[in-house]
Design an enzyme around this catalytic site. Structure first.
Site, mmCIF file in Angstrom:
data_model
loop_
_atom_site.group_PDB
_atom_site.id
_atom_site.type_symbol
_atom_site.label_atom_id
_atom_site.label_comp_id
_atom_site.label_asym_id
_atom_site.label_seq_id
_atom_site.Cartn_x
_atom_site.Cartn_y
_atom_site.Cartn_z
ATOM 1 N N GLY A 231 -5.340 5.668 -8.356
ATOM 2 C CA GLY A 231 -4.711 5.020 -9.505
ATOM 3 C C GLY A 231 -5.509 3.812 -9.963
ATOM 4 O O GLY A 231 -5.882 3.700 -11.113
ATOM 5 N N ILE A 458 -0.791 5.597 -3.535
ATOM 6 C CA ILE A 458 -1.898 6.028 -4.402
ATOM 7 C C ILE A 458 -3.186 6.163 -3.596
ATOM 8 O O ILE A 458 -4.266 6.317 -4.159
ATOM 9 C CB ILE A 458 -2.097 5.060 -5.588
ATOM 10 C CG1 ILE A 458 -2.307 3.630 -5.087
ATOM 11 C CG2 ILE A 458 -0.923 5.145 -6.534
ATOM 12 C CD1 ILE A 458 -2.759 2.662 -6.162
ATOM 13 N N ILE A 597 -3.379 -6.802 10.865
ATOM 14 C CA ILE A 597 -3.778 -5.493 10.358
ATOM 15 C C ILE A 597 -2.861 -4.457 11.001
ATOM 16 O O ILE A 597 -2.934 -4.182 12.200
ATOM 17 C CB ILE A 597 -5.262 -5.212 10.668
ATOM 18 C CG1 ILE A 597 -6.153 -6.230 9.958
ATOM 19 C CG2 ILE A 597 -5.641 -3.792 10.257
ATOM 20 C CD1 ILE A 597 -5.976 -6.309 8.451
ATOM 21 N N THR A 602 -6.572 2.807 7.866
ATOM 22 C CA THR A 602 -6.416 2.793 6.413
ATOM 23 C C THR A 602 -6.812 1.434 5.828
ATOM 24 O O THR A 602 -7.280 1.357 4.703
ATOM 25 C CB THR A 602 -4.973 3.173 6.006
ATOM 26 O OG1 THR A 602 -4.061 2.277 6.640
ATOM 27 C CG2 THR A 602 -4.651 4.586 6.424
ATOM 28 N N GLY A 672 -5.499 -4.741 -0.685
ATOM 29 C CA GLY A 672 -6.132 -3.785 -1.602
ATOM 30 C C GLY A 672 -7.027 -4.466 -2.621
ATOM 31 O O GLY A 672 -8.101 -3.957 -2.963
ATOM 32 N N GLU A 673 -6.597 -5.602 -3.113
ATOM 33 C CA GLU A 673 -7.374 -6.270 -4.174
ATOM 34 C C GLU A 673 -8.559 -7.046 -3.598
ATOM 35 O O GLU A 673 -9.666 -6.986 -4.128
ATOM 36 C CB GLU A 673 -6.486 -7.229 -4.983
ATOM 37 C CG GLU A 673 -5.071 -6.759 -5.274
ATOM 38 C CD GLU A 673 -4.978 -5.574 -6.215
ATOM 39 O OE1 GLU A 673 -5.968 -5.256 -6.889
ATOM 40 O OE2 GLU A 673 -3.902 -4.944 -6.263
#
Lengths: 707, 327
Positions: A231, A458, A597, A602, A672-673
């Site tokens: 995404g 996503i 973490i 992942t 994620g960012e």
């Protein structure tokens, strides 16, 4: 669903499903009587449709309907005044080139594609501008405030500093281009019952948007989106093409599937907006920052405003008493942008972290030492302590692993034949968000735990992360835990964006597990069992096949007391060819400082993907428009260059992995960012270190090196 | 639907017979470019003559020449032990092109016949004299970063996208083509055309002809050679500039040399003046630099591709350097 089980704690719940083709994506659902929609798009950039000839299309074999503003299928909200300007099929206005103006539905995709090519629009054209630079220079062009101006201390203090710089940075439009094409299957049935198979980062958001447009109850709409093929932000809203598909299904009374083309991915589902930024930095001779000014302009559309956090980082990342920022958006005649991974912060970090490197060079300081020297103890913007921040430790780990001691401060010092080697570093930072989410837990007498939430995955590994949180708390083996998501009928959760899912939904998983444990303890006590008795025994003794708990969870007052951010640091080594201008990233070390973490595998994959995306942002990605026509030039995978394997060296991923004491029960902050934020600056800084050439316009292609 | 007839044949003779029967027929080999063009609405053949079953896949040495059938796949040629030993420059050039998947289906003949990748050619809403003569050249004052610096015309500044063809030009290949009456040979350097006033024509193959094979003379260029492709990413990108360089050294003197460039013209660009300059000279950096300058004599940029005026000679020099350093 029973297959979404984790085998061991270094696995992904959906790994086997994905690599064996069993994971089912939206476009793969086969419904009885399914029909196929193809969108017709505008070939002018601005104006009005004066005529739309659909006769040939309607007569073409297999065509069921051609829907446009001429036959306006009912969408209650669009029939009212006001609301968004881009009401698909309720306006004859053209806002940009490639705007959907009609949908052709046929009994096969090929027939719909052909018939769509037969729809002929006639337009009244108007003057337009798609050139951001031109709009910026034009005093008559609109510039809208995108964020309130910020000022701490003296405005533009850098101008009077002993050492100062002021530089301008340009980032072009980037297009998300996930591998999976966008689209939706809509199945509108009698009594306003609707089921959709969507590609969305938020099943509840999709449900809400459709309910609002068609004015039907949310409960009438079932949104399914179990697997999403990437995404990166582009699936954070329900796009006009999706509304068009629902309209079409409602109109013809049959399920309709739309999968847009790769070319349409450039015009229908947003992009990272272009940005022009100016950074002013001032420092004293000792290398202390005395002024930071960050001014940014972002691109937006004429029919909808889009803003993001381009100038956020400058306000708190470095110790400095005088900081001011400004951010404006500039409408051009293009489709509206949307967040793309790292969003505005990644755009801002390119400029700020390049400028920090430039200042270190001006001071003849090691850029790492310069950052450490200006590292803040507290958040000066919010005037609060950081909830956790281990950036100095991250600097140390990364510097050792990349071999920072081999770097020479004087650019162009490391030469081997035609190749020049350089090292660069940059910081990334993003809000450690936590929202509100609900999770249902079903604990069964067969020893299994089933968790449910209407969140999305996503790709970051949401199901895996949630399973591991429950595993740790419940001491239930991972292969006995399932986590169900991507279904709007499950307990509500926010969209997957802003690196918040693990923090938000994970906290609710935590709370559910805590509640289940206490329920079991209570049952145990009531049935005269030991408090440590196994839940299976407790349930069996009580003749209960299962117990259920639903919990809503959100953060509390901790956010009032602490400033919460995730941090990353990216080190890269590049080799630049002096004759051909080719830049190769030859080594990458990324260090994430995002609390605990939860899911090592992942989390590492997130960092790998961020680095690859960062190479793209730095070296290859740019959506090019011919401003004479307002049309994209490179709207395909041959010409829009995402990095290929050969562009990506080994990526050494490291985590500080220390819990944040305040953010949430897991001590885990989103990441994620930050995997992407700052990466492009690290590359630009390394290129400078290799060559002495400062490239302030991305992507850094060979022509810019040779210029 | 835009219907077309699909025919399949197993001999070159019948393929040619089918071709001449219909003005709007096209051969289908790997289809890696043709199918894209059909999908984009750039071309709409009424007949597709599938020639994949015509036995033209040979890669063999016959006398003093290497013969490569028109339907040999790009990867078959690139991976052939014979080609790697005798014509490694060709193998390298092929490996630099496209992706592994494309090379597996793309053929030698199809590679030669591929159309330009100019964006204006592919977007039917844009002007393009090559696609639709008389509509103008979109690239001339538009996006022309990828475009020609040599031999461009006022009608078209597109480049031929092939890597393989650059090596074949350098290697003095000949193209054997056939029509119903018989075969003829076209020197490879004359196979493709400059755009001139007829940009719609990419090459000199006649409407009734079929490419049968390539014939490449043996040479002593298997030691000092290099195919250097400069592009925006490390793989699966068209050349900004590419250079095929190969020479034969005797007592450090260059006795035979081949130089050709890709990504710079409407056809693979042989650097004859540079070759003539270097012949008989020592393989030194200063000679390479002078040869590179000679190559640029008639170069002209169009704005977006001005950087090629610097990149092209640099790439020639580096290509020669790398050919020299090969052991």
């Amino acid at each position: 669903m029973e297959k979404r089980v984790l085998k061991d704690d270094n696995d992904r719940v959906d790994g086997i499903l994905k690599v064996t083709g069993q994971a089912k994506y939206f476009a793969e659902y086969e419904l009885p009587g399914l029909t196929y929609g193809v969108l017709v798009t505008s070939t002018i950039t601005k104006g009005k449709i004066t005529a739309l000839d659909t006769k040939a299309a309607e007569k073409a074999p297999g065509v069921i309907a051609v829907i446009s503003h001429l036959n306006k299928p009912s969408a209650a909200a669009y029939e009212q005044e006001g609301g968004p300007q881009m009401k698909i099929f309720y306006t004859d206005k053209i806002f940009y080139n490639g705007q959907p103006i009609a949908i052709v539905v046929a009994n096969t995709f090929e027939r719909a594609t052909h018939a769509a090519s037969l729809v002929k629009a006639t337009y009244a054209k108007e003057d337009f501008n798609t050139d951001f630079e031109k709009a910026l220079k034009d005093p008559k062009a609109k510039k809208l405030q995108g964020q309130a101006d910020y000022k701490r201390g003296i405005e533009n203090a850098y101008k009077t500093a002993v050492v100062k710089l002021e530089e301008r940075y340009f980032l072009p439009i980037e297009t998300h281009n996930p591998m999976e094409l966008h689209g939706i299957i809509a199945d509108w049935r009698p009594n306003n019952q609707l089921t959709v198979y969507a590609k969305t980062q938020g099943v509840k958001a999709t449900q809400g948007t459709i309910a609002n447009v068609f004015k039907i109850p949310m409960e009438n709409i079932q949104v399914n989106s179990e697997f999403v093929g990437g995404g990166f932000g582009m699936a954070l809203r329900t796009w006009p093409l999706e509304i068009a598909t629902v309209m079409a299904s409602k109109h013809i009374g049959k399920p309709v599937k739309v999968v847009i083309t790769r070319m349409q991915m450039f015009t229908m589902v947003g992009n990272r907006p272009a940005a022009i930024q100016t950074i002013g930095l001032g420092a004293n001779k000792d290398g202390k920052l005395t002024g930071i000014t960050h001014r940014a302009y972002g691109e937006t559309s004429t029919y909808e405003n889009f803003t993001e956090g381009v100038v956020n980082m400058a306000k708190f990342m470095y110790q400095c008493d005088n900081v001011n920022t400004a951010y404006a958006i500039v409408p051009v005649d293009l489709g509206v942008p949307i967040w793309m991974r790292g969003p505005g912060e990644a755009t801002g970090a390119f400029a700020l972290e390049s400028a920090i490197d430039e200042m270190a060079h001006a001071l003849d300081m090691d850029p790492l030492d310069f950052r450490i020297k200006n590292d803040p103890e507290t958040d000066q913007q919010k005037n609060k302590p950081f909830s956790s921040k281990n950036i100095k430790e991250a600097y140390k780990i990364g510097a050792e692993k990349i071999g920072w001691s081999n770097r020479k401060n004087k650019p162009g010092s490391l030469i081997e034949g035609p190749w020049q080697t350089g090292y660069g570093v940059s910081v990334g930072v993003f809000n450690a968000n936590r929202g509100k989410a609900s999770v249902k837990g079903i604990l069964k007498a067969d020893g299994s735990l089933h968790l449910q939430s209407a969140t999305s995955d996503i790709g970051p590994g949401t199901g895996t992360g949630m399973t591991l949180i429950a595993n740790k708390l419940m001491k239930i083996p991972v292969n006995k835990i399932t986590f169900e998501l991507g279904d709007s009928s499950l307990p509500p959760a926010p969209s997957q964006g802003g690196s918040a899912t693990l923090s938000t939904v994970g906290s609710a998983v935590n709370d559910v597990c805590v509640a289940l444990k206490s329920a079991i303890a209570e049952l145990a006590a009531n049935s005269n069992m030991d408090a440590t008795a196994n839940f299976v025994d407790v349930l069996k003794k009580n003749n209960l096949p299962q117990i259920e708990v639903t919990k809503e969870s959100q953060g509390g007052k901790e956010r009032d007391n602490y400033s919460m951010y995730s941090f990353s640091i990216h080190f890269v080594q590049v080799k630049v060819h002096a004759l051909t201008g080719v830049v190769k990233v030859s080594k990458i070390v990324s260090v994430g400082d995002s609390g605990t973490i939860v899911s090592p595998k992942t989390a590492r994959s997130q960092m790998l993907g961020g680095a690859v995306g960062g190479i793209g942002m730095a070296l290859t990605e740019e959506s090019i428009i011919d401003h004479r026509y307002g049309r994209y030039i490179n709207n395909n995978f041959a010409d829009y260059h995402v990095p290929v394997n050969a562009d990506v060296p080994e990526i050494d991923v490291n985590f500080i992995n220390k819990p944040d004491p305040y953010i949430n029960p897991m001590g885990a902050k989103g990441m994620g960012e930050i995997a992407l934020i700052g990466f492009s600056a690290a590359v630009a800084n390394a290129v400078f270190n290799a060559t002495g050439k400062r490239i302030r316009t991305l992507p850094i292609t060979p022509d810019k090196i040779l210029a | 639907m835009i219907n077309f007839q699909y025919l399949r044949t197993t001999t070159a003779k019948s393929a040619i017979a089918l071709l001449v029967k219909d003005k709007n027929a096209k051969f289908l080999a790997g289809g890696t470019n043709l199918i894209d063009l059909m999908k984009r609405g750039v071309t709409a053949p009424e007949k597709l003559i599938d020639i994949n079953h015509v036995p033209l896949k040979q890669i063999e040495q016959i006398g003093n020449k290497i013969h490569i059938g028109a339907l040999a796949s790009n990867s078959a040629v690139a991976d052939s032990a014979l080609i790697k030993e005798k014509l490694p420059l060709l193998s390298w050039a092929l490996q630099a092109g496209a992706s592994a998947q494309l090379r597996n289906v793309a053929t030698v003949g199809g590679n030669m016949m591929q159309r330009t990748r100019c964006s204006y050619f592919y977007d039917t809403e844009m002007p393009c004299n090559k696609r639709q003569p008389g509509t103008g050249c979109g690239a001339m004052e538009g996006f022309n970063r990828m475009h020609a610096i040599f031999g461009a015309s006022e009608k078209c500044i597109a480049v031929h996208p092939s890597d393989m063809c650059v090596a074949l030009t350098a290697l003095d290949a000949e193209v054997v083509v056939a029509n119903a009456k018989g075969e003829r040979k076209i020197p490879f350097k004359d196979f493709h055309r400059l755009a001139g006033d007829t940009p719609q024509l990419d090459n000199n193959l006649k409407a009734d002809e079929m490419i049968i094979r390539l014939e490449i003379p043996m040479n002593n260029l298997a030691k000092n050679y290099h195919y250097l492709k400069v592009r925006d990413r490390a793989s699966y990108a068209f050349a900004l500039v590419s250079v095929a360089a190969a020479f034969e050294l005797s007592n450090n003197k260059i006795t035979d040399i081949r130089l050709a460039m890709g990504g710079v013209a409407h056809k693979p660009w042989r650097l004859t003046a540079s070759e003539n300059f270097l012949k008989g000279k020592e393989a030194t950096l200063s000679n390479f630099e002078e040869a590179a300058q000679l190559a640029m004599k008639d170069a002209k940029g169009f704005g977006g591709n001005d950087f090629k005026l610097k990149l092209a000679p640099n790439t020639i020099i580096e290509g020669l350097n790398l050919a020299k350093s090969k052991v």
